[in-house]
Design a protein around this motif. Structure first.
Motif, PDB file in Angstrom:
ATOM      1  N   LEU A  65       0.835  -1.205   0.000  1.00 25.50           N
ATOM      2  CA  LEU A  65       0.000   0.000   0.000  1.00 25.50           C
ATOM      3  C   LEU A  65       0.869   1.254   0.000  1.00 25.50           C
ATOM      4  N   ALA A  66       1.953   1.204   0.756  1.00 21.41           N
ATOM      5  CA  ALA A  66       2.822   2.375   0.894  1.00 21.41           C
ATOM      6  C   ALA A  66       3.563   2.710  -0.389  1.00 21.41           C
ATOM      7  N   ILE A  67       3.709   1.746  -1.286  1.00 23.03           N
ATOM      8  CA  ILE A  67       4.314   2.052  -2.596  1.00 23.03           C
ATOM      9  C   ILE A  67       3.435   3.056  -3.339  1.00 23.03           C
ATOM     10  N   LEU A 190      11.571  -2.959  -5.767  1.00 22.84           N
ATOM     11  CA  LEU A 190      12.713  -2.825  -6.670  1.00 22.84           C
ATOM     12  C   LEU A 190      12.281  -2.279  -8.032  1.00 22.84           C
ATOM     13  N   ILE A 191      11.137  -2.729  -8.514  1.00 15.92           N
ATOM     14  CA  ILE A 191      10.633  -2.247  -9.807  1.00 15.92           C
ATOM     15  C   ILE A 191      10.344  -0.757  -9.742  1.00 15.92           C
ATOM     16  N   PHE A 192       9.646  -0.330  -8.700  1.00 16.25           N
ATOM     17  CA  PHE A 192       9.292   1.091  -8.601  1.00 16.25           C
ATOM     18  C   PHE A 192      10.511   1.948  -8.276  1.00 16.25           C
ATOM     19  N   ALA A 193      11.496   1.375  -7.592  1.00 13.46           N
ATOM     20  CA  ALA A 193      12.740   2.119  -7.373  1.00 13.46           C
ATOM     21  C   ALA A 193      13.416   2.391  -8.710  1.00 13.46           C
ATOM     22  N   TYR A 194      13.390   1.408  -9.592  1.00 10.95           N
ATOM     23  CA  TYR A 194      13.981   1.606 -10.921  1.00 10.95           C
ATOM     24  C   TYR A 194      13.171   2.618 -11.730  1.00 10.95           C
ATOM     25  N   VAL A 195      11.844   2.478 -11.703  1.00 10.39           N
ATOM     26  CA  VAL A 195      10.985   3.369 -12.491  1.00 10.39           C
ATOM     27  C   VAL A 195      11.161   4.821 -12.056  1.00 10.39           C
ATOM     28  N   LEU A 196      11.180   5.051 -10.752  1.00 11.50           N
ATOM     29  CA  LEU A 196      11.302   6.417 -10.253  1.00 11.50           C
ATOM     30  C   LEU A 196      12.715   6.969 -10.439  1.00 11.50           C
ATOM     31  N   GLY A 197      13.702   6.107 -10.379  1.00 10.54           N
ATOM     32  CA  GLY A 197      15.076   6.576 -10.436  1.00 10.54           C
ATOM     33  C   GLY A 197      15.695   6.607 -11.812  1.00 10.54           C
ATOM     34  N   GLN A 198      15.154   5.800 -12.764  1.00  8.21           N
ATOM     35  CA  GLN A 198      15.849   5.636 -14.030  1.00  8.21           C
ATOM     36  C   GLN A 198      15.007   5.942 -15.274  1.00  8.21           C
ATOM     37  N   THR A 199      13.775   6.352 -15.094  1.00 10.27           N
ATOM     38  CA  THR A 199      12.939   6.630 -16.259  1.00 10.27           C
ATOM     39  C   THR A 199      12.519   8.092 -16.281  1.00 10.27           C
ATOM     40  N   THR A 231      -3.959   6.621 -10.735  1.00  8.34           N
ATOM     41  CA  THR A 231      -4.474   5.366 -11.290  1.00  8.34           C
ATOM     42  C   THR A 231      -3.522   4.213 -10.995  1.00  8.34           C
ATOM     43  N   LEU A 232      -2.228   4.438 -11.199  1.00 11.51           N
ATOM     44  CA  LEU A 232      -1.242   3.395 -10.915  1.00 11.51           C
ATOM     45  C   LEU A 232      -1.236   3.035  -9.435  1.00 11.51           C
ATOM     46  N   ALA A 233      -1.385   4.045  -8.582  1.00 17.87           N
ATOM     47  CA  ALA A 233      -1.462   3.774  -7.148  1.00 17.87           C
ATOM     48  C   ALA A 233      -2.659   2.875  -6.838  1.00 17.87           C
ATOM     49  N   GLY A 234      -3.789   3.124  -7.505  1.00 17.14           N
ATOM     50  CA  GLY A 234      -4.964   2.282  -7.303  1.00 17.14           C
ATOM     51  C   GLY A 234      -4.706   0.838  -7.693  1.00 17.14           C
ATOM     52  N   VAL A 235      -4.002   0.631  -8.788  1.00 18.11           N
ATOM     53  CA  VAL A 235      -3.652  -0.731  -9.211  1.00 18.11           C
ATOM     54  C   VAL A 235      -2.773  -1.408  -8.159  1.00 18.11           C
ATOM     55  N   VAL A 236      -1.833  -0.661  -7.611  1.00 19.85           N
ATOM     56  CA  VAL A 236      -0.972  -1.206  -6.551  1.00 19.85           C
ATOM     57  C   VAL A 236      -1.806  -1.588  -5.335  1.00 19.85           C
ATOM     58  N   TYR A 237      -2.819  -0.802  -5.011  1.00 21.17           N
ATOM     59  CA  TYR A 237      -3.704  -1.152  -3.900  1.00 21.17           C
ATOM     60  C   TYR A 237      -4.428  -2.469  -4.189  1.00 21.17           C
ATOM     61  N   GLY A 238      -4.736  -2.710  -5.451  1.00 19.77           N
ATOM     62  CA  GLY A 238      -5.361  -3.975  -5.824  1.00 19.77           C
ATOM     63  C   GLY A 238      -4.439  -5.155  -5.582  1.00 19.77           C
ATOM     64  N   VAL A 239      -3.158  -4.971  -5.874  1.00 22.98           N
ATOM     65  CA  VAL A 239      -2.181  -6.024  -5.585  1.00 22.98           C
ATOM     66  C   VAL A 239      -2.084  -6.244  -4.078  1.00 22.98           C
TER      67      VAL A 239
END
Length: 331
Positions: A65-67, A190-199, A231-239
Protein backbone atom coordinates in the motif's frame (compact mmCIF):
# COMPACT_ATOMS: atom_id res chain seq x y z
CA UNK A 1 21.45 29.92 -30.51
CA UNK A 2 19.93 29.27 -27.10
CA UNK A 3 20.42 26.29 -24.89
CA UNK A 4 18.01 24.86 -22.40
CA UNK A 5 19.19 24.94 -18.84
CA UNK A 6 19.27 21.58 -17.11
CA UNK A 7 16.47 20.93 -14.68
CA UNK A 8 17.08 21.61 -11.00
CA UNK A 9 18.98 18.90 -9.20
CA UNK A 10 16.03 18.49 -6.82
CA UNK A 11 14.05 16.92 -9.66
CA UNK A 12 16.70 14.30 -10.31
CA UNK A 13 16.24 11.31 -8.05
CA UNK A 14 19.23 9.10 -7.28
CA UNK A 15 19.72 5.89 -9.26
CA UNK A 16 17.76 2.93 -7.91
CA UNK A 17 20.80 1.17 -6.45
CA UNK A 18 21.75 4.30 -4.49
CA UNK A 19 18.29 5.12 -3.12
CA UNK A 20 18.73 2.98 -0.02
CA UNK A 21 21.76 5.03 1.04
CA UNK A 22 20.70 8.44 -0.29
CA UNK A 23 20.50 11.50 1.94
CA UNK A 24 16.79 11.10 2.63
CA UNK A 25 17.08 7.45 3.71
CA UNK A 26 20.40 7.28 5.55
CA UNK A 27 18.70 8.35 8.80
CA UNK A 28 15.86 5.80 8.56
CA UNK A 29 18.36 3.07 7.62
CA UNK A 30 20.46 3.89 10.67
CA UNK A 31 17.31 3.85 12.84
CA UNK A 32 16.36 0.43 11.46
CA UNK A 33 19.81 -1.00 12.17
CA UNK A 34 19.83 0.44 15.70
CA UNK A 35 16.39 -1.03 16.39
CA UNK A 36 17.56 -4.43 15.15
CA UNK A 37 20.65 -4.28 17.36
CA UNK A 38 18.59 -3.23 20.39
CA UNK A 39 16.00 -5.99 20.07
CA UNK A 40 18.61 -8.63 19.25
CA UNK A 41 20.32 -7.79 22.55
CA UNK A 42 17.05 -7.80 24.52
CA UNK A 43 15.54 -10.99 23.08
CA UNK A 44 16.99 -14.33 22.02
CA UNK A 45 14.55 -14.96 19.18
CA UNK A 46 14.57 -11.65 17.32
CA UNK A 47 17.41 -12.45 14.91
CA UNK A 48 16.19 -15.92 14.05
CA UNK A 49 15.33 -16.58 10.41
CA UNK A 50 11.75 -17.46 11.26
CA UNK A 51 11.15 -14.21 13.14
CA UNK A 52 12.73 -12.03 10.44
CA UNK A 53 10.58 -13.78 7.83
CA UNK A 54 7.54 -13.13 10.03
CA UNK A 55 8.36 -9.40 10.17
CA UNK A 56 8.43 -9.21 6.38
CA UNK A 57 5.13 -11.09 6.17
CA UNK A 58 3.60 -8.67 8.66
CA UNK A 59 4.62 -5.58 6.69
CA UNK A 60 4.06 -6.85 3.14
CA UNK A 61 0.45 -5.63 2.85
CA UNK A 62 1.02 -2.18 4.36
CA UNK A 63 4.35 -1.99 2.53
CA UNK A 64 2.67 -2.59 -0.82
CA UNK A 65 0.00 0.00 0.00
CA UNK A 66 2.82 2.37 0.89
CA UNK A 67 4.31 2.05 -2.60
CA UNK A 68 1.21 3.69 -4.05
CA UNK A 69 1.16 6.16 -1.19
CA UNK A 70 4.77 7.10 -1.97
CA UNK A 71 3.93 7.87 -5.59
CA UNK A 72 1.17 10.23 -4.51
CA UNK A 73 3.12 11.90 -1.70
CA UNK A 74 6.04 12.51 -4.07
CA UNK A 75 3.62 14.69 -6.09
CA UNK A 76 2.74 16.61 -2.88
CA UNK A 77 -0.56 14.77 -2.51
CA UNK A 78 -1.85 12.25 0.01
CA UNK A 79 -4.23 9.30 -0.11
CA UNK A 80 -6.44 8.56 2.87
CA UNK A 81 -8.57 6.08 0.93
CA UNK A 82 -6.03 3.37 0.07
CA UNK A 83 -6.90 1.00 2.93
CA UNK A 84 -10.63 1.18 2.15
CA UNK A 85 -9.98 0.72 -1.57
CA UNK A 86 -7.86 -2.33 -0.81
CA UNK A 87 -10.60 -3.80 1.39
CA UNK A 88 -13.21 -3.33 -1.35
CA UNK A 89 -10.93 -4.90 -3.97
CA UNK A 90 -10.34 -7.87 -1.67
CA UNK A 91 -14.06 -8.37 -1.07
CA UNK A 92 -14.85 -8.13 -4.79
CA UNK A 93 -12.25 -10.65 -5.89
CA UNK A 94 -13.07 -13.17 -3.17
CA UNK A 95 -16.86 -12.88 -3.37
CA UNK A 96 -16.94 -13.18 -7.17
CA UNK A 97 -14.81 -16.31 -7.02
CA UNK A 98 -16.56 -17.84 -4.00
CA UNK A 99 -19.99 -17.34 -5.58
CA UNK A 100 -18.79 -19.00 -8.77
CA UNK A 101 -19.61 -15.88 -10.80
CA UNK A 102 -16.27 -15.89 -12.61
CA UNK A 103 -13.08 -18.00 -12.45
CA UNK A 104 -10.71 -17.07 -9.60
CA UNK A 105 -8.06 -15.57 -11.89
CA UNK A 106 -10.64 -13.37 -13.61
CA UNK A 107 -11.97 -12.34 -10.20
CA UNK A 108 -8.46 -11.25 -9.21
CA UNK A 109 -8.17 -9.17 -12.38
CA UNK A 110 -11.58 -7.56 -11.75
CA UNK A 111 -10.68 -6.73 -8.14
CA UNK A 112 -7.40 -5.09 -9.15
CA UNK A 113 -9.12 -3.23 -12.01
CA UNK A 114 -11.77 -1.86 -9.64
CA UNK A 115 -9.04 -0.56 -7.32
CA UNK A 116 -7.47 1.09 -10.38
CA UNK A 117 -10.82 2.72 -11.19
CA UNK A 118 -10.97 4.16 -7.67
CA UNK A 119 -7.50 5.56 -8.21
CA UNK A 120 -8.58 7.00 -11.55
CA UNK A 121 -11.59 8.64 -9.89
CA UNK A 122 -9.31 10.21 -7.29
CA UNK A 123 -7.03 11.48 -10.02
CA UNK A 124 -9.87 12.95 -12.08
CA UNK A 125 -11.25 14.85 -9.09
CA UNK A 126 -7.78 16.19 -8.25
CA UNK A 127 -6.83 17.18 -11.81
CA UNK A 128 -10.11 18.12 -13.50
CA UNK A 129 -11.90 19.85 -10.65
CA UNK A 130 -8.75 20.89 -8.77
CA UNK A 131 -9.98 19.55 -5.45
CA UNK A 132 -7.38 19.07 -2.69
CA UNK A 133 -6.13 15.46 -2.52
CA UNK A 134 -6.87 15.36 1.22
CA UNK A 135 -10.57 16.14 0.68
CA UNK A 136 -10.92 13.88 -2.37
CA UNK A 137 -9.39 10.84 -0.74
CA UNK A 138 -11.20 11.46 2.55
CA UNK A 139 -14.47 11.35 0.66
CA UNK A 140 -13.36 8.30 -1.34
CA UNK A 141 -12.44 6.53 1.90
CA UNK A 142 -16.05 6.77 3.05
CA UNK A 143 -17.39 5.72 -0.35
CA UNK A 144 -15.15 2.66 -0.57
CA UNK A 145 -15.87 1.75 3.06
CA UNK A 146 -19.63 1.92 2.52
CA UNK A 147 -19.49 -0.05 -0.75
CA UNK A 148 -17.40 -2.75 0.92
CA UNK A 149 -20.02 -3.31 3.62
CA UNK A 150 -22.93 -3.05 1.21
CA UNK A 151 -21.47 -5.50 -1.29
CA UNK A 152 -20.32 -7.99 1.36
CA UNK A 153 -23.54 -7.62 3.38
CA UNK A 154 -21.28 -7.49 6.45
CA UNK A 155 -20.25 -11.10 5.82
CA UNK A 156 -16.68 -12.37 5.72
CA UNK A 157 -15.96 -14.43 2.59
CA UNK A 158 -14.48 -17.73 3.77
CA UNK A 159 -14.68 -20.02 0.74
CA UNK A 160 -11.68 -18.49 -0.97
CA UNK A 161 -10.20 -20.48 -3.87
CA UNK A 162 -6.66 -21.73 -3.43
CA UNK A 163 -5.50 -19.70 -6.42
CA UNK A 164 -6.29 -16.49 -4.53
CA UNK A 165 -4.32 -17.60 -1.48
CA UNK A 166 -1.33 -18.98 -3.40
CA UNK A 167 0.88 -16.00 -2.48
CA UNK A 168 0.51 -17.05 1.15
CA UNK A 169 2.36 -20.27 0.37
CA UNK A 170 5.96 -20.68 1.44
CA UNK A 171 9.27 -22.03 0.19
CA UNK A 172 12.36 -22.77 2.22
CA UNK A 173 15.61 -20.82 2.24
CA UNK A 174 17.77 -22.95 4.48
CA UNK A 175 15.65 -23.58 7.56
CA UNK A 176 13.51 -20.45 7.05
CA UNK A 177 10.11 -20.43 5.36
CA UNK A 178 9.53 -17.44 3.10
CA UNK A 179 6.16 -16.57 1.57
CA UNK A 180 5.75 -15.88 -2.13
CA UNK A 181 3.89 -12.71 -1.19
CA UNK A 182 6.96 -11.36 0.59
CA UNK A 183 9.04 -11.93 -2.54
CA UNK A 184 6.41 -10.17 -4.65
CA UNK A 185 6.40 -7.17 -2.30
CA UNK A 186 10.19 -6.81 -2.40
CA UNK A 187 10.08 -7.22 -6.18
CA UNK A 188 7.54 -4.40 -6.46
CA UNK A 189 9.76 -2.11 -4.39
CA UNK A 190 12.71 -2.82 -6.67
CA UNK A 191 10.63 -2.25 -9.81
CA UNK A 192 9.29 1.09 -8.60
CA UNK A 193 12.74 2.12 -7.37
CA UNK A 194 13.98 1.61 -10.92
CA UNK A 195 10.98 3.37 -12.49
CA UNK A 196 11.30 6.42 -10.25
CA UNK A 197 15.08 6.58 -10.44
CA UNK A 198 15.85 5.64 -14.03
CA UNK A 199 12.94 6.63 -16.26
CA UNK A 200 11.70 9.95 -17.61
CA UNK A 201 8.31 9.30 -16.05
CA UNK A 202 9.90 8.95 -12.62
CA UNK A 203 11.88 12.16 -13.02
CA UNK A 204 8.67 13.94 -14.01
CA UNK A 205 6.99 12.70 -10.81
CA UNK A 206 9.74 14.33 -8.75
CA UNK A 207 9.58 17.49 -10.85
CA UNK A 208 5.83 17.88 -10.36
CA UNK A 209 6.16 17.32 -6.62
CA UNK A 210 9.04 19.80 -6.39
CA UNK A 211 7.37 22.61 -8.36
CA UNK A 212 4.26 21.83 -10.44
CA UNK A 213 4.18 25.18 -12.21
CA UNK A 214 7.84 25.00 -13.22
CA UNK A 215 7.27 21.42 -14.39
CA UNK A 216 4.33 22.56 -16.53
CA UNK A 217 6.38 25.35 -18.08
CA UNK A 218 9.09 22.88 -19.09
CA UNK A 219 6.54 20.89 -21.06
CA UNK A 220 5.60 18.17 -18.59
CA UNK A 221 1.87 17.34 -18.87
CA UNK A 222 1.30 17.71 -15.15
CA UNK A 223 -2.41 16.86 -15.07
CA UNK A 224 -1.97 13.75 -17.19
CA UNK A 225 0.97 12.72 -15.03
CA UNK A 226 -1.02 13.13 -11.82
CA UNK A 227 -3.89 11.16 -13.32
CA UNK A 228 -1.48 8.36 -14.15
CA UNK A 229 0.04 8.44 -10.66
CA UNK A 230 -3.32 8.10 -8.91
CA UNK A 231 -4.47 5.37 -11.29
CA UNK A 232 -1.24 3.39 -10.91
CA UNK A 233 -1.46 3.77 -7.15
CA UNK A 234 -4.96 2.28 -7.30
CA UNK A 235 -3.65 -0.73 -9.21
CA UNK A 236 -0.97 -1.21 -6.55
CA UNK A 237 -3.70 -1.15 -3.90
CA UNK A 238 -5.36 -3.98 -5.82
CA UNK A 239 -2.18 -6.02 -5.59
CA UNK A 240 -2.13 -5.27 -1.85
CA UNK A 241 -5.70 -6.61 -1.68
CA UNK A 242 -4.56 -9.89 -3.21
CA UNK A 243 -1.67 -10.08 -0.73
CA UNK A 244 -4.10 -9.43 2.12
CA UNK A 245 -6.38 -12.25 0.95
CA UNK A 246 -3.38 -14.56 0.61
CA UNK A 247 -2.18 -13.74 4.12
CA UNK A 248 -5.55 -14.03 5.91
CA UNK A 249 -7.25 -16.62 3.69
CA UNK A 250 -10.54 -14.71 3.74
CA UNK A 251 -12.23 -11.67 2.27
CA UNK A 252 -12.72 -9.43 5.29
CA UNK A 253 -14.99 -6.34 4.98
CA UNK A 254 -13.39 -4.91 8.15
CA UNK A 255 -9.86 -5.08 6.77
CA UNK A 256 -7.65 -2.07 6.10
CA UNK A 257 -9.34 0.37 8.49
CA UNK A 258 -6.06 1.77 9.81
CA UNK A 259 -3.79 0.74 6.93
CA UNK A 260 -4.09 4.18 5.32
CA UNK A 261 -2.41 5.74 8.34
CA UNK A 262 0.11 2.91 8.58
CA UNK A 263 1.09 3.44 4.93
CA UNK A 264 1.61 7.17 5.52
CA UNK A 265 3.68 6.29 8.58
CA UNK A 266 5.92 4.02 6.49
CA UNK A 267 6.40 6.73 3.85
CA UNK A 268 7.23 9.43 6.39
CA UNK A 269 9.58 7.24 8.43
CA UNK A 270 11.29 6.29 5.17
CA UNK A 271 12.37 9.87 4.59
CA UNK A 272 9.91 10.96 1.91
CA UNK A 273 8.83 14.57 2.34
CA UNK A 274 5.13 15.24 2.83
CA UNK A 275 5.69 18.43 0.83
CA UNK A 276 6.56 16.43 -2.29
CA UNK A 277 9.52 16.17 -4.63
CA UNK A 278 11.92 14.43 -2.28
CA UNK A 279 12.24 10.84 -1.13
CA UNK A 280 12.73 7.30 -2.38
CA UNK A 281 10.49 4.26 -2.56
CA UNK A 282 13.22 2.08 -1.03
CA UNK A 283 13.10 4.47 1.91
CA UNK A 284 9.43 3.54 2.26
CA UNK A 285 10.45 -0.11 2.51
CA UNK A 286 12.84 0.85 5.30
CA UNK A 287 10.06 2.83 7.00
CA UNK A 288 7.68 -0.13 6.83
CA UNK A 289 10.38 -2.38 8.27
CA UNK A 290 11.03 0.08 11.11
CA UNK A 291 7.38 -0.14 12.16
CA UNK A 292 7.42 -3.93 11.77
CA UNK A 293 10.64 -4.34 13.74
CA UNK A 294 9.49 -2.09 16.60
CA UNK A 295 6.12 -3.81 16.94
CA UNK A 296 7.64 -7.28 16.69
CA UNK A 297 10.50 -6.52 19.07
CA UNK A 298 8.27 -4.96 21.71
CA UNK A 299 5.89 -7.89 21.44
CA UNK A 300 8.76 -10.31 22.00
CA UNK A 301 9.73 -8.27 25.06
CA UNK A 302 6.17 -8.52 26.38
CA UNK A 303 5.45 -4.79 26.06
CA UNK A 304 1.78 -3.81 25.72
CA UNK A 305 0.59 -3.01 22.19
CA UNK A 306 -0.49 0.48 23.27
CA UNK A 307 3.15 1.41 23.75
CA UNK A 308 3.88 0.21 20.23
CA UNK A 309 1.36 2.73 18.93
CA UNK A 310 2.75 5.43 21.21
CA UNK A 311 6.34 4.95 20.00
CA UNK A 312 5.25 4.86 16.36
CA UNK A 313 3.40 8.16 16.79
CA UNK A 314 6.44 9.80 18.37
CA UNK A 315 8.65 8.58 15.51
CA UNK A 316 6.28 10.01 12.89
CA UNK A 317 6.28 13.45 14.53
CA UNK A 318 10.07 13.39 14.78
CA UNK A 319 10.41 12.40 11.12
CA UNK A 320 8.15 15.21 9.92
CA UNK A 321 9.87 17.72 12.22
CA UNK A 322 13.29 16.74 10.85
CA UNK A 323 11.99 17.09 7.29
CA UNK A 324 10.57 20.53 8.05
CA UNK A 325 13.83 21.71 9.62
CA UNK A 326 15.78 20.37 6.66
CA UNK A 327 13.55 22.23 4.20
CA UNK A 328 13.96 25.49 6.07
CA UNK A 329 17.74 25.16 5.99
CA UNK A 330 17.77 24.60 2.23
CA UNK A 331 15.54 27.60 1.45
Amino acid sequence: MTTTAPPPSATRPPPAWRQAVSGSTIGPLAALLLACVFFSLRTDTFLTGGNLSLIIQQVMVVGTLAIGQTLIILTAGIDLSNGAIMAFGGIVMTKLAADGTVPPLVAIAIGIAICGIFGLANGLLVTKISLPPFIVTLGMLNIAFALTHLYSKEQTVTQVPSLQTALGGTFAIGSTDVTYGSVLTIGLFLIFAYVLGQTAWGKHVYAVGNNPEAARLTGIPTKRLLLGVYTLAGVVYGVAALLLVARTGVGDPKAGQTDNLDSITAVVLGGTSLFGGRGAVLGTLIGALIVGVIRNGLQLMGVSSIYQILITGVLVILAVAIDQISRRRTT
